[in-house]
Structures are given as structure tokens and as C-alpha cells.
Design a protein around this motif. Structure first.
Motif, short mmCIF file in Angstrom:
data_model
loop_
_atom_site.label_atom_id
_atom_site.label_comp_id
_atom_site.label_asym_id
_atom_site.label_seq_id
_atom_site.Cartn_x
_atom_site.Cartn_y
_atom_site.Cartn_z
N PHE A 1 -6.11 18.78 11.89
CA PHE A 1 -6.02 17.75 12.92
C PHE A 1 -7.25 17.91 13.80
N LEU A 2 -8.21 17.00 13.63
CA LEU A 2 -9.48 17.07 14.34
C LEU A 2 -9.56 15.93 15.35
N ILE A 3 -9.63 16.29 16.63
CA ILE A 3 -9.69 15.28 17.70
C ILE A 3 -10.85 15.53 18.65
N ASN A 4 -11.77 16.39 18.26
CA ASN A 4 -12.91 16.73 19.11
C ASN A 4 -13.87 15.54 19.23
N HIS A 5 -14.72 15.62 20.26
CA HIS A 5 -15.71 14.59 20.56
C HIS A 5 -15.06 13.23 20.80
N ASN A 6 -14.10 13.24 21.70
CA ASN A 6 -13.42 12.06 22.20
C ASN A 6 -13.29 12.23 23.72
N GLY A 7 -12.49 11.41 24.35
CA GLY A 7 -12.24 11.54 25.78
C GLY A 7 -10.81 11.93 26.08
N MET B 1 0.81 -1.19 0.00
CA MET B 1 0.00 0.00 0.00
C MET B 1 0.85 1.26 0.00
N THR B 2 1.98 1.24 -0.60
CA THR B 2 2.87 2.40 -0.57
C THR B 2 2.35 3.57 -1.39
N LYS B 3 1.39 3.34 -2.28
CA LYS B 3 0.87 4.41 -3.12
C LYS B 3 -0.41 5.02 -2.58
N LEU B 4 -0.94 4.51 -1.48
CA LEU B 4 -2.17 5.03 -0.90
C LEU B 4 -1.96 6.47 -0.44
N GLU B 5 -2.78 7.39 -0.93
CA GLU B 5 -2.69 8.79 -0.56
C GLU B 5 -3.89 9.27 0.25
N PHE B 6 -5.06 8.64 0.06
CA PHE B 6 -6.29 9.10 0.68
C PHE B 6 -7.07 7.90 1.19
N ALA B 7 -7.47 7.95 2.47
CA ALA B 7 -8.29 6.89 3.04
C ALA B 7 -9.40 7.52 3.87
N ASP B 8 -10.64 7.33 3.44
CA ASP B 8 -11.79 7.82 4.19
C ASP B 8 -12.54 6.61 4.74
N LEU B 9 -12.32 6.34 6.01
CA LEU B 9 -12.97 5.23 6.69
C LEU B 9 -13.95 5.74 7.74
N SER B 10 -14.42 6.96 7.56
CA SER B 10 -15.38 7.56 8.48
C SER B 10 -16.69 6.80 8.45
N GLU B 11 -17.34 6.77 9.62
CA GLU B 11 -18.67 6.17 9.75
C GLU B 11 -18.73 4.75 9.22
N ASN B 12 -17.76 3.93 9.61
CA ASN B 12 -17.70 2.54 9.18
C ASN B 12 -17.81 1.56 10.34
N SER B 13 -18.20 2.03 11.50
CA SER B 13 -18.33 1.17 12.70
C SER B 13 -17.01 0.49 13.06
N LEU B 14 -15.90 1.15 12.76
CA LEU B 14 -14.60 0.59 13.15
C LEU B 14 -14.46 0.68 14.66
N ASN B 15 -13.87 -0.35 15.26
CA ASN B 15 -13.64 -0.32 16.70
C ASN B 15 -12.23 -0.81 16.99
N GLY B 16 -11.85 -0.69 18.25
CA GLY B 16 -10.49 -1.06 18.63
C GLY B 16 -9.56 0.13 18.52
N MET B 17 -8.28 -0.15 18.59
CA MET B 17 -7.28 0.92 18.55
C MET B 17 -6.99 1.32 17.11
N TYR C 1 -8.29 13.20 10.63
CA TYR C 1 -9.57 13.38 11.31
C TYR C 1 -9.82 12.18 12.21
N LEU C 2 -9.78 12.42 13.50
CA LEU C 2 -10.04 11.38 14.50
C LEU C 2 -11.25 11.73 15.35
N ASP C 3 -12.00 12.73 14.96
CA ASP C 3 -13.13 13.22 15.74
C ASP C 3 -14.26 12.19 15.80
N GLY C 4 -15.05 12.27 16.90
CA GLY C 4 -16.23 11.43 17.04
C GLY C 4 -15.94 9.97 17.31
N ASN C 5 -14.92 9.69 18.10
CA ASN C 5 -14.60 8.33 18.49
C ASN C 5 -14.63 8.22 20.01
#
Length: 135
Positions: free
Chosen positions: A80-86, A1-17, A56-60
Motif C-alpha cells: 500500500f503506497l501512498i507517499n508523495h501526496n497531500g 470487468m469481473t475477470k480483471l486482476e491487474f490494472a497498471d494505469l500509472s503515468e497516464n495523466s489521469l486526473n479527478g477522483m 499504488y496511489l503514490d505520486g498523485n
């Protein structure tokens, strides 16, 4: 995946670290992980992403402190968005300097966090945030 430039995984029910492998992708510029149920700390490895522009790490359910980053890293970071977390503690000076470097003006335009809207107390002490939310 060395050519990956953009990843939008928002709102995908991802969990864990947050997978630290994202930050070893050399061309990754944009990583959106907003509005999932990610937990744990923001990994120290964020500083390993040399091309990262938007994080964007907001809303986790992230917690702990924001890692201090080495000097001369994340120089391309603009958002760098980190709002709506703990997340608690103090915004590291190494992040603030990305906004406030008076010798070489920083690129960091948007820094959103749960730094409180009066009369609410801040979760995160942040003197350099561009937008504060109630925690």
C-alpha cells in the motif's frame, strides 16, 4: 470487468477522483495508479476489494485522511503506497493491524507514506509504516 486482476494505469495523466468502481471488481489483485494527478480522498470503498494485494496511489495529489477500514477486510493486501501526496492525519489502526496482527501475522509488507524524515515534520503520523518520505 469481473475477470480483471491487474490494472497498471500509472503515468497516464489521469486526473479527478479515484473511481470507486475499481474496488467492486471481485478479482482485482493489483491496481497501480501511481504518478498521475488524482485528487480528493482515498475512497472508503477500498475495503470492498476482497482480492486486492497491491494498491499504488503514490505520486498523485490526494489529500485528506486515510479511511478506517472494517475489520476482516483487505486481508490480502501486501503493498500500500501512498507517499508523495497531500494525505494528513494518522494512519488508522485498522490499516496498521494488517502489518502487526500478532495472533495472525498480517500480510501487509510495504506501507509507504509521507510520515517524515527528520528533521522534516511528518504529514502523516504513522507508527506502522515501512518507509517514510518527506512530504
Amino acid at each position: 470487468m469481473t475477470k480483471l486482476e491487474f490494472a497498471d494505469l500509472s503515468e497516464n495523466s489521469l486526473n479527478g477522483m479515484i473511481p470507486i468502481d475499481f474496488f467492486s471488481i471481485p478479482n482485482l489483485e493489483i491496481l497501480y495508479l501511481s504518478n498521475n494527478t488524482l485528487t480528493g480522498n482515498i475512497p472508503d470503498q477500498i475495503s470492498n476489494a476482497p482480492s486486492l494485494r497491491d494498491l499504488y496511489l503514490d505520486g498523485n495529489a490526494l489529500d485528506g485522511a486515510i479511511p478506517d477500514i472494517p475489520i476482516d477486510t483487505l486481508q490480502t493486501l501486501e503493498e500500500f503506497l501512498i507517499n508523495h501526496n497531500g494525505i494528513t492525519g494518522t494512519m488508522p489502526a485498522s490499516i496498521c493491524i494488517l502489518r502487526n496482527d500478532t495472533i495472525n501475522p498480517g500480510n501487509l509488507i510495504s506501507l509507504w507514506a509521507d510520515c517524515g524524515i527528520p528533521p522534516d515534520p511528518p504529514q502523516l503520523d504513522c507508527v506502522c509504516c515501512t518507509k517514510c518520505f518527506s512530504g
